[in-house]
Design an enzyme around this catalytic site. Structure first.
Site, PDB file in Angstrom:
ATOM      1  N   ARG A 317       0.798  -1.238   0.000  1.00 42.14           N
ATOM      2  CA  ARG A 317       0.000   0.000   0.000  1.00 42.14           C
ATOM      3  C   ARG A 317       0.826   1.281   0.000  1.00 42.14           C
ATOM      4  NH1 ARG A 317      -3.283   1.526   3.112  1.00 42.14           N
ATOM      5  NH2 ARG A 317      -4.867   2.176   1.609  1.00 42.14           N
ATOM      6  N   CYS A 349      14.338  -5.611  -3.158  1.00 40.42           N
ATOM      7  CA  CYS A 349      15.440  -4.997  -3.899  1.00 40.42           C
ATOM      8  C   CYS A 349      14.949  -3.814  -4.702  1.00 40.42           C
ATOM      9  CB  CYS A 349      16.104  -6.028  -4.800  1.00 40.42           C
ATOM     10  SG  CYS A 349      17.013  -7.179  -3.805  1.00 40.42           S
ATOM     11  N   GLU A 350      14.366  -2.891  -4.006  1.00 41.69           N
ATOM     12  CA  GLU A 350      14.033  -1.578  -4.552  1.00 41.69           C
ATOM     13  C   GLU A 350      13.686  -0.709  -3.359  1.00 41.69           C
ATOM     14  OE1 GLU A 350      10.022  -1.150  -6.447  1.00 41.69           O
ATOM     15  OE2 GLU A 350      10.403  -3.251  -6.914  1.00 41.69           O
TER      16      GLU A 350
HETATM   17  N1  LLP Z   1     -17.774  -2.836  -2.208  1.00 47.34           N
HETATM   18  C1  LLP Z   1     -17.210  -2.778  -3.425  1.00 47.34           C
HETATM   19  C2  LLP Z   1     -18.010  -3.022  -4.608  1.00 47.34           C
HETATM   20  C3  LLP Z   1     -15.833  -2.496  -3.528  1.00 47.34           C
HETATM   21  O1  LLP Z   1     -15.285  -2.428  -4.732  1.00 47.34           O
HETATM   22  C4  LLP Z   1     -15.074  -2.284  -2.351  1.00 47.34           C
HETATM   23  C5  LLP Z   1     -13.648  -1.995  -2.438  1.00 47.34           C
HETATM   24  C6  LLP Z   1     -15.714  -2.375  -1.114  1.00 47.34           C
HETATM   25  C7  LLP Z   1     -17.075  -2.649  -1.079  1.00 47.34           C
HETATM   26  C8  LLP Z   1     -14.994  -2.217   0.177  1.00 47.34           C
HETATM   27  O2  LLP Z   1     -14.387  -0.973   0.331  1.00 47.34           O
HETATM   28  P1  LLP Z   1     -13.768  -0.549   1.749  1.00 47.34           P
HETATM   29  O3  LLP Z   1     -14.903  -0.456   2.723  1.00 47.34           O
HETATM   30  O4  LLP Z   1     -12.790  -1.574   2.164  1.00 47.34           O
HETATM   31  O5  LLP Z   1     -13.148   0.762   1.499  1.00 47.34           O
HETATM   32  N2  LLP Z   1      -6.692  -1.896  -2.398  1.00 47.34           N
HETATM   33  C9  LLP Z   1      -7.171  -0.588  -2.001  1.00 47.34           C
HETATM   34  C10 LLP Z   1      -8.654  -0.590  -1.760  1.00 47.34           C
HETATM   35  C11 LLP Z   1      -9.441  -1.046  -2.963  1.00 47.34           C
HETATM   36  C12 LLP Z   1     -10.912  -1.140  -2.669  1.00 47.34           C
HETATM   37  C13 LLP Z   1     -11.639  -1.773  -3.777  1.00 47.34           C
HETATM   38  N3  LLP Z   1     -13.036  -1.939  -3.536  1.00 47.34           N
HETATM   39  C14 LLP Z   1      -6.426  -0.123  -0.757  1.00 47.34           C
HETATM   40  O6  LLP Z   1      -5.559  -0.860  -0.294  1.00 47.34           O
HETATM   41  O7  LLP Z   1      -6.653   0.962  -0.256  1.00 47.34           O
END
Ligand code: LLP
Length: 423
Positions: A317, A349-350
């Protein structure tokens, strides 16, 4: 000065000694208390509601067991997530399948398992579901993902509700597409869905989403579609570091319920069941990552680098989103005398900076470093970059602790390699 860092009732140095590092630690108690706060918010507002945990934040079979036992519902975004839930014995009726490009195989798996809902992302996909349900002769209850055209003011990579996005049906053609389902014998449209982004702290964006979605829902109700569910997605942001902007769904939810009531009940229309899909809000603070500090490198007049035995492979992240984290040396209290401003780096390694700048209590080789709020999108986004084996995940439930995902071994890293016969 020694100070034990106790996380969810467990001494973090003992956990590191017993299970090794790097180590993901996940607290069932924290997960459940976060879920309880959301349930209370809906209940105090007297709403009919459902909480769908977004599995992409953190999912494995043990977590599915906990969620199922607690009666929470589950949002899955792929065949793999769906498989995990089914393998854990999760009640299919409380599973939703999402995805902006579901494969035919994934749609078949969902239909065959009889899951509760499919969230349809496009007109294309609707045609595929129509054909598949006719082939099987089974009904599918669907929601439509709508793109409400709301800017959630979060990192561009996770800002998903603006007009220019791959997700959902654009608002202006939504009604036309949705009304086609009246001609589909096995497709029942039961609701609408939107998700404007992740790590959102802007209440106004959520309010705008709720109002736009309620407006469309109402229009479709009035045109005779028997809708019953309005899913407003996830996205509730959390404070990763002290002083970060925060969002309190416990305060927002009752306000949101009131507004939606205003749109429906005052007009004598039935209130929808209100659904949310939080991932990060439920799981981020339930997780920490424990690392062992290796090299401490002081570059005169520049800065001190503290390197740990993990990094972007177990937490991409910071590299992906510029995300910031809080960390502490587990066995030592931070005091004005021992505070040292450092950069925490990983072993890749970065330049895999985990934390750009933070004060740590005289960090030394061999100390255990805890990085907080890593329960969402760390384990699920981990990679084997540099052929690093993925850490184990340990679950804490009250006084108990146990491995729920085993640490990968070197053998795991080569276990799926194959040598073609010409080598
Ligand atoms: N519902 C849908 C349709 C989604 O696409 C997502 C997240 C959620 C619920 C849940 O979202 P949350 O409540 O966790 O914010 N990898 C990124 C976050 C990508 C989220 C994608 N969709 C990060 O590490 O910040």
């Amino acid at each position: 000065m020694t100070e034990h860092f106790i996380f969810s009732g467990h001494d973090t140095e003992d956990l590191a000694a017993e299970y090794g590092t790097p180590l993901y630690v996940f607290s069932e108690d924290i997960l459940l208390s976060k879920a309880a706060s959301l349930k209370n918010a809906f209940e105090s507002a007297g709403a009919d509601y459902e909480i769908n945990y977004a599995g992409k934040a953190f999912l494995n079979t043990a977590v599915c067991r906990i969620l199922d036992r607690e009666g929470l519902s589950l949002d899955t975004a792929s065949g793999g997530e769906l498989y995990t839930a089914l393998a854990a014995g999760f009640d299919p009726a409380r599973i939703t399948l999402h995805g902006s490009n579901k494969s035919e195989r994934e749609l078949r798996e969902a239909l065959e398992a009889g899951i509760g809902r499919i969230v349809v992302d496009s007109e294309d996909e609707l045609a595929r579901i129509d054909a598949l349900t006719r082939e099987y002769g089974i009904r599918a209850e669907i929601l439509f993902r709508i793109n409400p055209g709301v800017d959630a003011h979060t990192n561009e990579l996770i800002n998903t509700g603006k007009t220019d996005t791959k997700f959902g049906l654009p608002l202006d053609c939504a009604a036309r597409v949705i009304l086609q389902t009246a001609q589909m014998p096995y497709v029942d449209t039961i609701g609408l869905h939107a998700h404007i982004g992740s790590q959102v702290t802007d209440e106004e964006a959520f309010v705008a989403e709720a109002e736009i979605m309620s407006g469309l829902y109402r229009e479709l109700l009035e045109r005779g579609l028997p809708l019953r569910e309005l899913n407003l997605g996830g996205g509730f942001g959390i404070a990763y570091r002290t002083g970060d902007e925060t969002f309190e769904p416990e305060i927002y939810i009752p306000k949101m319920v009131e507004r939606i009531r205003g749109i429906f009940e005052t007009e004598g229309l039935p209130m929808p069941r209100l659904m949310i899909e939080p991932g990060r809000f439920l799981s981020a603070e339930a997780g920490i990552t424990l690392y062992t500090i290796g090299t401490v490198k002081e570059i005169e007049g520049v800065r001190t680098y503290v390197s740990v035995d993990g990094g972007m492979a177990d937490n991409p992240r910071p590299a992906l989103y510029g995300a910031d984290y809080e960390a502490l040396v587990c066995g030592r209290r931070l005091t004005p005398e021992n505070a040292k401003k450092v950069r925490v780096s990983g072993k890749a390694c970065e330049t895999d900076t985990l934390i750009g700048e933070i004060e740590l209590a005289a960090p030394r080789t061999g100390d255990i470093l805890a990085v907080r709020h890593t329960g969402a999108y760390n384990y699920t986004m981990a990679s084997n970059y540099n052929r690093l084996a993925k850490p184990a995940v340990v679950l804490l439930s009250g006084e108990k602790s146990g491995v729920i995902v085993e640490r990968e071994t070197y053998e795991d890293l080569t276990s799926r390699d194959r040598i073609p016969d010409w080598l």
